[in-house]
Design a protein around this motif. Structure first.
Motif, short mmCIF file in Angstrom:
data_model
loop_
_atom_site.label_atom_id
_atom_site.label_comp_id
_atom_site.label_asym_id
_atom_site.label_seq_id
_atom_site.Cartn_x
_atom_site.Cartn_y
_atom_site.Cartn_z
N LYS A 32 0.81 -1.21 0.00
CA LYS A 32 0.00 0.00 0.00
C LYS A 32 0.85 1.27 0.00
N ASN A 33 2.03 1.23 0.62
CA ASN A 33 2.83 2.44 0.83
C ASN A 33 4.18 2.46 0.12
N MET A 34 4.51 1.41 -0.62
CA MET A 34 5.82 1.38 -1.27
C MET A 34 5.91 2.46 -2.34
N PRO A 35 7.13 2.90 -2.63
CA PRO A 35 7.31 3.94 -3.63
C PRO A 35 6.68 3.56 -4.98
N LYS A 36 6.13 4.54 -5.64
CA LYS A 36 5.52 4.34 -6.95
C LYS A 36 6.56 3.78 -7.92
N GLY A 37 6.18 2.75 -8.64
CA GLY A 37 7.07 2.14 -9.62
C GLY A 37 7.56 0.77 -9.20
N LEU A 38 7.54 0.49 -7.90
CA LEU A 38 7.97 -0.84 -7.45
C LEU A 38 6.90 -1.87 -7.78
N GLU A 39 7.32 -3.11 -7.90
CA GLU A 39 6.40 -4.24 -8.05
C GLU A 39 6.62 -5.19 -6.88
N ALA A 40 5.59 -5.94 -6.57
CA ALA A 40 5.67 -6.93 -5.49
C ALA A 40 5.62 -8.33 -6.07
N GLY A 41 6.35 -9.23 -5.43
CA GLY A 41 6.36 -10.63 -5.85
C GLY A 41 7.34 -11.40 -4.99
N MET A 42 7.92 -12.42 -5.56
CA MET A 42 8.95 -13.19 -4.88
C MET A 42 10.31 -12.76 -5.40
N SER A 43 11.28 -12.66 -4.51
CA SER A 43 12.63 -12.26 -4.88
C SER A 43 13.61 -12.92 -3.91
N GLU A 131 6.20 5.03 7.54
CA GLU A 131 6.92 6.30 7.32
C GLU A 131 8.21 6.06 6.54
N LEU A 132 8.92 5.00 6.85
CA LEU A 132 10.16 4.65 6.13
C LEU A 132 9.89 4.47 4.64
N LEU A 133 8.77 3.85 4.31
CA LEU A 133 8.45 3.57 2.91
C LEU A 133 8.30 4.84 2.07
N GLY A 134 8.00 5.94 2.70
CA GLY A 134 7.85 7.20 1.97
C GLY A 134 9.12 8.04 1.91
N LYS A 135 10.21 7.52 2.43
CA LYS A 135 11.45 8.30 2.53
C LYS A 135 12.35 8.24 1.30
#
Length: 151
Positions: A32-43, A131-135
């Motif tokens: 919900k809060n990760m920087p715009k442009g990131l994708e989520a999955g397995m890594s 908060e960290l996710l928006g930094k």
């Protein structure tokens, strides 16, 4: 601990019962809060939040075929680990997190250069992580990454 999972859902379903709720909550918070442009999955066998090849085609220098990792979340034997590459790469961000942590948790910070270990499931500072996710933006992460890798 290593879980064999192709998707975040498979990963979470394999977790011990006491880990499912906090990992699910962290996963949802990050998505919900990760920087715009990131994708989520397995890594790398963990829940990953990464810069897709469509934005950064070079990928990760050690293994250029996967996308550039930024945040990872894992259930380890004795703790939940949150990895944030921005804290490793940007000293100011690391220092900010270390200074803020005691304001949000009653237990001592257990942290490496980019890994925060949560041993007490009931004391995960979700608001601080949000908060960290928006930094740091994806663009800033790529810039910092390239400065340190492509010299």
């Amino acid at each position: 601990m290593t879980y064999k999972a192709e998707t975040p859902e498979e990963y979470i379903n394999q977790l011990p019962e006491d880990r499912k709720q906090p990992i699910t909550k962290l996963n949802e918070l990050i998505k919900k809060n990760m920087p715009k442009g990131l994708e989520a999955g397995m890594s790398y066998g963990m829940l990953g939040y990464y810069v897709p090849k469509s934005i950064y085609p070079d990928g990760y220098h050690c293994k250029p075929f996967p996308p550039l990792p930024f945040i990872s979340l894992a259930s380890q034997k004795n703790f939940i680990a949150l990895y944030h590459s921005g804290m490793y790469a940007k000293k100011e961000l690391y220092n900010w997190f270390v200074e803020e942590y005691p304001k949000h948790c009653k237990y001592k910070l257990d942290m490496g250069k980019s890994c925060v270990r949560f041993k007490k499931m009931e004391d995960i500072p979700y608001d601080l992580i949000e908060e960290l996710l928006g930094k740091m933006s994806v663009e800033e992460w790529i810039e910092i990454y390239e400065k340190s890798i492509k010299k």
